[in-house]
Design a protein around this motif. Structure first.
Motif, short mmCIF file in Angstrom:
data_model
loop_
_atom_site.label_atom_id
_atom_site.label_comp_id
_atom_site.label_asym_id
_atom_site.label_seq_id
_atom_site.Cartn_x
_atom_site.Cartn_y
_atom_site.Cartn_z
N UNK A 145 48.14 -4.39 -63.58
CA UNK A 145 48.23 -3.28 -63.72
C UNK A 145 48.78 -2.13 -64.60
N UNK A 146 50.43 -3.55 -64.64
CA UNK A 146 51.28 -2.30 -65.76
C UNK A 146 51.61 -1.13 -64.80
N UNK A 147 51.25 -0.03 -65.67
CA UNK A 147 52.22 1.19 -65.80
C UNK A 147 50.90 2.05 -65.14
N UNK A 148 50.22 1.81 -65.13
CA UNK A 148 48.61 2.41 -64.12
C UNK A 148 49.25 3.08 -63.16
N UNK A 149 49.24 1.85 -62.33
CA UNK A 149 49.47 2.20 -61.21
C UNK A 149 50.75 2.33 -60.26
N UNK A 150 50.69 3.72 -59.85
CA UNK A 150 52.15 4.00 -58.95
C UNK A 150 51.98 3.28 -58.07
N UNK A 151 51.56 3.88 -56.65
CA UNK A 151 52.27 3.98 -55.27
C UNK A 151 51.76 2.18 -55.41
#
Length: 127
Positions: free
Chosen positions: A27-33
């Motif tokens: 997910x790289x930086x796409x997913x935060x929570x």
């Protein structure tokens, strides 16, 4: 492709501790929570905890406040749930999830808003 793999579940006596981990990939930086939910037989999936990869903010469900602690590793790809003072009512399958938005106090509890889910790990608290 996003993958979430939970580990660390098992059988523990009341009052004991367990540490769950969820390793995320793809997910790289796409997913935060990154969040934890749990579901006991015959019950709805219940929010347990949420931590934002962007700013480290955390939230907890009322039933686990003061007993559970959520954290991220340095790479921010693995979320850990330290569970202390476990009770029989904590028995459930615990699921890890990710969302593109950070944890918001008003919305993290809603199951339908999360993007990806792991397969779950069983936690049983029993003497």
């Amino acid at each position: 492709q996003v993958q979430l793999v939970e580990s660390g579940g098992g059988l523990v006596q009341p009052g004991g501790s367990l540490r769950l981990s969820c390793a995320g990939s793809g997910f790289g930086l796409d997913e935060d929570a990154m969040g934890w939910f749990r579901q006991a037989p015959g019950k709805k999936r219940e929010p347990v905890s949420c931590i934002s990869r962007s700013d480290g903010s955390t939230y907890y469900g009322d039933s686990v406040k003061g007993r559970f602690t959520v954290s991220l590793d340095d790479a921010k790809n693995t979320v850990t749930l330290q569970m202390n003072s476990l009770k029989p009512e904590d028995t459930a399958v615990y699921y890890c999830a990710t969302d593109r938005e950070p944890c918001y106090s008003s919305s993290w509890i809603y199951v339908s808003l999360w993007d990806y889910w792991g397969q779950g790990t069983q936690v049983t608290v029993s003497s």
